[in-house]
Structures are given as structure tokens and as C-alpha cells.
Design a protein around this motif. Structure first.
Motif, PDB file in Angstrom:
ATOM      1  N   GLY A  29       0.795  -1.227   0.000  1.00 12.61           N
ATOM      2  CA  GLY A  29       0.000   0.000   0.000  1.00 12.61           C
ATOM      3  C   GLY A  29       0.824   1.271   0.000  1.00 12.61           C
ATOM      4  N   VAL A  30       0.368   2.219   0.813  1.00 12.13           N
ATOM      5  CA  VAL A  30       0.975   3.542   0.868  1.00 12.13           C
ATOM      6  C   VAL A  30       2.406   3.452   1.394  1.00 12.13           C
ATOM      7  N   LEU A  31       2.626   2.583   2.360  1.00 10.31           N
ATOM      8  CA  LEU A  31       3.970   2.406   2.906  1.00 10.31           C
ATOM      9  C   LEU A  31       4.947   1.969   1.822  1.00 10.31           C
ATOM     10  N   LEU A  32       4.519   1.070   0.965  1.00  9.03           N
ATOM     11  CA  LEU A  32       5.355   0.609  -0.150  1.00  9.03           C
ATOM     12  C   LEU A  32       5.740   1.774  -1.057  1.00  9.03           C
ATOM     13  N   VAL A  33       4.774   2.573  -1.428  1.00  8.89           N
ATOM     14  CA  VAL A  33       5.018   3.699  -2.336  1.00  8.89           C
ATOM     15  C   VAL A  33       5.937   4.737  -1.697  1.00  8.89           C
ATOM     16  N   LEU A  34       5.649   5.113  -0.457  1.00  8.17           N
ATOM     17  CA  LEU A  34       6.468   6.117   0.216  1.00  8.17           C
ATOM     18  C   LEU A  34       7.909   5.649   0.397  1.00  8.17           C
ATOM     19  N   LEU A  35       8.074   4.430   0.886  1.00  5.52           N
ATOM     20  CA  LEU A  35       9.427   3.906   1.068  1.00  5.52           C
ATOM     21  C   LEU A  35      10.165   3.762  -0.256  1.00  5.52           C
ATOM     22  N   ALA A  36       9.462   3.355  -1.295  1.00  3.58           N
ATOM     23  CA  ALA A  36      10.090   3.210  -2.613  1.00  3.58           C
ATOM     24  C   ALA A  36      10.610   4.560  -3.108  1.00  3.58           C
ATOM     25  N   PHE A  37       9.818   5.609  -2.941  1.00  5.67           N
ATOM     26  CA  PHE A  37      10.263   6.940  -3.367  1.00  5.67           C
ATOM     27  C   PHE A  37      11.459   7.421  -2.546  1.00  5.67           C
ATOM     28  N   VAL A  38      11.417   7.223  -1.250  1.00  6.90           N
ATOM     29  CA  VAL A  38      12.518   7.681  -0.398  1.00  6.90           C
ATOM     30  C   VAL A  38      13.803   6.917  -0.715  1.00  6.90           C
TER      31      VAL A  38
END
Length: 103
Positions: A29-38
Motif C-alpha cells: 500500500g501507501v507504505l510501499l510507495v512512500l518507502l520506494a520513493f525515499v
């Protein structure tokens, strides 16, 4: 143009790889997307510094070239305006001379 495209493709590839590895690690979910961007941003900052510098140099060369062309264009416009003003002054002087002869 080619340098920018290569840099952008490398950034996208890093984002996809980071997202894939995080997915395998269990992030969703959102955690995956945020961590991937960072993670991809940090990795690209370290790993793509040469490409980023090359892209920056190419952009600076392009902007300097455009600035020189704009300065040349401005100078030609000013020359044309000055020549036009001289023509108008000459026309006014000759009109005044003609008016003086007619009296």
C-alpha cells in the motif's frame, strides 16, 4: 536531450527496483510507495551523481547559447530602432527645409 532521458530512465528503474524489493520484503500500500520513493531518491542521489552533473552541464550550455542568441536579437532590434529614428529625423529636417522655402 539524450542525457536527460537516460537520467530519467535510470531514476524510474531505481524506483521500480526499490518498490519490487520492498514488496518482496512485505511492504504494501501507501507504505510501499512512500518507502520506494525515499529509497530510490537516496540511491539516485548517490549512484547517479555523474549523470546528474552531465545533465546540468548540458542544460547550462543550452541556456548560455539561448542567452547569447537573445542578446544578439536585442542588439539587432536596437540597431533597427536607431536607424528608424535617424530616418525620421532626416524626414523631419527635410520637411522643415521645404516649408521654409515655400514661405
Amino acid at each position: 536531450m539524450r542525457i536527460g532521458l537516460a537520467y530519467t530512465c535510470a531514476r524510474i528503474l531505481m524506483l521500480v527496483v526499490a518498490a519490487f524489493l520492498l514488496y518482496l520484503a512485505g511492504a504494501r500500500g501507501v507504505l510501499l510507495v512512500l518507502l520506494a520513493f525515499v529509497i530510490s531518491a537516496l540511491a539516485s542521489y548517490v549512484l547517479l551523481s555523474r549523470q546528474r552533473q552531465a545533465m546540468s552541464d548540458a542544460l547550462n550550455r543550452r541556456l548560455n547559447k539561448a542567452g547569447r542568441k537573445a542578446a544578439e536579437f536585442r542588439a539587432r532590434i536596437e540597431e533597427g530602432a536607431a536607424a528608424e529614428d535617424e530616418d525620421e529625423d532626416e524626414n523631419e529636417d527635410s520637411a522643415q527645409v521645404r516649408q521654409g522655402k515655400q514661405r
